[in-house]
Design an enzyme around this catalytic site. Structure first.
Site, PDB file in Angstrom:
ATOM      1  N   ILE A 120       0.814  -1.218   0.000  1.00 21.95           N
ATOM      2  CA  ILE A 120       0.000   0.000   0.000  1.00 21.95           C
ATOM      3  C   ILE A 120       0.847   1.266   0.000  1.00 21.95           C
ATOM      4  CG2 ILE A 120      -2.005  -1.064   1.090  1.00 21.95           C
ATOM      5  CD1 ILE A 120      -1.067  -0.019   3.773  1.00 21.95           C
ATOM      6  N   GLY A 121       2.155   1.120   0.055  1.00 27.54           N
ATOM      7  CA  GLY A 121       3.014   2.300   0.042  1.00 27.54           C
ATOM      8  C   GLY A 121       4.466   1.947  -0.106  1.00 27.54           C
ATOM      9  N   LYS A 122       5.253   2.965  -0.485  1.00 28.55           N
ATOM     10  CA  LYS A 122       6.701   2.776  -0.635  1.00 28.55           C
ATOM     11  C   LYS A 122       7.379   4.107  -0.391  1.00 28.55           C
ATOM     12  CE  LYS A 122      10.072   0.553  -3.652  1.00 28.55           C
ATOM     13  NZ  LYS A 122      10.282  -0.163  -4.937  1.00 28.55           N
ATOM     14  N   ARG A 136      11.475   6.037   1.062  1.00 27.04           N
ATOM     15  CA  ARG A 136      12.934   5.918   1.026  1.00 27.04           C
ATOM     16  C   ARG A 136      13.447   4.875   2.015  1.00 27.04           C
ATOM     17  NH1 ARG A 136      14.242  11.796   3.820  1.00 27.04           N
ATOM     18  NH2 ARG A 136      13.384  11.337   5.871  1.00 27.04           N
ATOM     19  N   GLU A 160       9.087  -0.456   2.261  1.00 30.45           N
ATOM     20  CA  GLU A 160       7.727  -0.644   1.748  1.00 30.45           C
ATOM     21  C   GLU A 160       6.726  -0.770   2.897  1.00 30.45           C
ATOM     22  OE1 GLU A 160       9.258  -3.363  -2.045  1.00 30.45           O
ATOM     23  OE2 GLU A 160       8.190  -4.280  -0.356  1.00 30.45           O
ATOM     24  N   ASP A 167      10.803  15.132  11.549  1.00 30.90           N
ATOM     25  CA  ASP A 167      10.476  14.943  10.120  1.00 30.90           C
ATOM     26  C   ASP A 167       8.960  15.052   9.944  1.00 30.90           C
ATOM     27  OD1 ASP A 167      10.854  14.512   7.422  1.00 30.90           O
ATOM     28  OD2 ASP A 167      10.930  12.332   7.588  1.00 30.90           O
TER      29      ASP A 167
END
Length: 491
Positions: free
Chosen positions: A199-201, A203, A206, A321
């Site tokens: 569902i996402g990736k 830096r 995953e 961040d």
């Protein structure tokens, strides 16, 4: 032994056979050779001339007596063949002059040829077998490696009781320090999760959606090169009294692998709305939805920043961040803060800032001026808190743009989208934020909507150039609560 005709005439080219032969043309390069038992009819004094080769040959007769032969060979059509199966040979080395050279006796054992052939074949065979074995082992390892889409291996050695994840977490909070599930439970859950889809990736690695006993969970799979982020995020999530409704719910962490590969897992609650960044791109907000997103986000940040004293206390933590991609949206429209791999802790007992051993920094677009111009006081923890508040001001701007008023709203954009490139450099951001001291602009419609006008004032005080002038997370939380009360909005 052969000697080929050189590019110059032989030294004795002035000689003529029998004194009557015509001299060779100057263009012809001839070689004078000594001949023995192989002299042509026109030879003189056991010498001959050729445009090809001089040769010397030794043959062994049936009685074992060596017989030497020498003579001339023409340039074309001459082929010599060596016999391999001999016990010894004579080798004659010829010089470029007309005199035959001295013979040298060289002993060659016939068994050496057999030995050389045997060694060569053996070495080549061993190399071939080694390569085949290596390729087979590599193939087997690849086949046995767990595939994400198939799921993690099942651990039958230990089975958890029949409770749900919520029950297990509540038991952990009531019986312990609220720092997370016991390690054995964490590792068991990690091994029993079935991966469903990616569902996402990012830096770091995953994100997969998985299932544990029918419940959806999110599995963050870190790259092996990012073990420091995995370790730090796991440590922060397991901090005492860390659990909060507006901080991503931590379930388990596990690290597993063999000598050739390693997998780092971080299992958390799954929120299918995705990040605030994704949510804002596709969702139109009203005042209530805007305040709900903003209030819940700052509530999580406030809990992160706050130190809780006591024997089971919680240290103050700064995110470092903070951005819309690192805030997740729950099904009920509230937010929770995620991605704590760069977080720093304040150890009040020793007055020290616990900075993670991670070379990565935050996102350039959201960096405050003191980080861009490298004036941030790294030994003072409050500096990191105020840096978070600058980033949060930009997030408020992203949220407010998607709030409709008078039937108007702006399309989603990242902060400074009109001032810097898509992937800005430090120099780009430093020029805009530090030198020109620019900030994201407000649409004109905000002045005619009281709620958006107050939001604009709030974010302006969050992204002030001077860190000491910025609002704290607690102050922002109280202000948003008052704004909700004034509009009769229940958060």
């Amino acid at each position: 032994m052969l000697l080929k005709a050189s590019n110059r005439e032989a030294a004795g080219s002035g000689k003529e056979s029998g004194g009557s032969a015509a001299p060779a043309p100057s263009a012809q390069r001839l070689l004078w050779c000594h001949c023995y038992h192989y002299c042509p009819e026109d030879s003189t004094n056991n010498t001959c001339r050729t445009d090809g080769y001089c040769f010397t040959m030794v043959e062994e007769e049936a009685a074992g007596v060596p017989v030497q032969t020498a003579g001339c060979l023409g340039l074309g059509g001459s082929v010599f063949q060596c016999r391999v199966m001999i016990d010894w040979i004579f080798v004659f080395l010829s010089r470029s002059d007309t005199s035959p050279s001295t013979p040298w006796l060289v002993y060659v054992d016939g068994k050496i040829h057999h030995m050389a052939l045997l060694v060569s074949v053996t070495v080549c065979s061993l190399i071939l077998v080694t390569v085949i074995i290596f390729c087979y082992i590599r193939y087997r390892r690849q086949e046995s490696r767990p595939r994400y889409s198939i799921g993690l291996e099942q651990d039958e050695s230990y089975s958890l009781p029949g409770e749900s994840l919520k029950d297990l977490i509540e038991q952990s909070q009531s019986s312990g320090s609220g720092s997370g599930l016991p390690l054995l439970v964490q590792r068991t859950i990690a091994k029993q999760i079935q991966m469903v889809k990616q569902i996402g990736k990012g830096r770091y690695g995953e994100v997969w959606m998985g299932k544990w006993r029918g419940e959806k969970v999110a599995v963050k799979v870190f790259f092996t090169t990012d073990e420091a982020s995995w370790s730090r995020e796991t440590e922060i999530y397991q901090t005492v009294l860390m659990r909060h409704e507006n901080i991503l719910g931590f379930i388990a962490a596990d690290i597993k692998g063999t000598g050739s590969w390693t997998q780092l897992y971080l299992i958390t609650d799954c929120h299918e709305n995705g990040s605030l960044y994704d949510y804002l791109k596709s969702t139109t907000l009203d005042n209530k939805a805007m305040l709900r997103l903003a209030y819940s986000s700052v509530s999580g940040l406030c809990h992160l920043h706050t130190e809780i004293f006591g024997t089971q206390g919680k240290p103050a933590i700064a995110h470092r961040d903070l951005k819309s991609k690192n805030i997740l949206v729950k099904r009920n429209g509230t937010c929770c803060i995620a991605d704590l791999g760069l977080a720093v802790k304040f150890i009040s007992d020793t007055n020290e800032v616990d900075i993670p051993p991670n070379t990565k920094v935050g996102t350039k677009r959201y960096m405050p001026p003191e980080v861009l111009d490298e004036t941030l006081n790294k030994s003072h923890f409050q500096s990191y808190i105020m840096a978070d508040m600058y980033s949060f001001g930009l997030i408020l701007w992203e949220i407010a743009r998607r709030c409709i008023s008078g039937g108007i709203l702006e399309e989603y954009q990242l902060p400074y989208h009109e001032l810097v490139p898509t992937d800005p450099s430090y120099e780009d951001m430093k020029e805009v934020v530090c030198i020109k001291r620019l900030r994201p602009s407000f649409p004109n419609r905000w002045t005619s909507d009281e709620c958006l006008r107050q939001m604009g004032k709030l974010m302006t005080e969050c992204w002030a150039h001077n860190p000491g002038s910025r609002l704290t997370a607690l102050r922002v939380k109280k202000t948003l609560a008052k704004m909700s009360e004034s509009q009769d909005i229940k958060l």
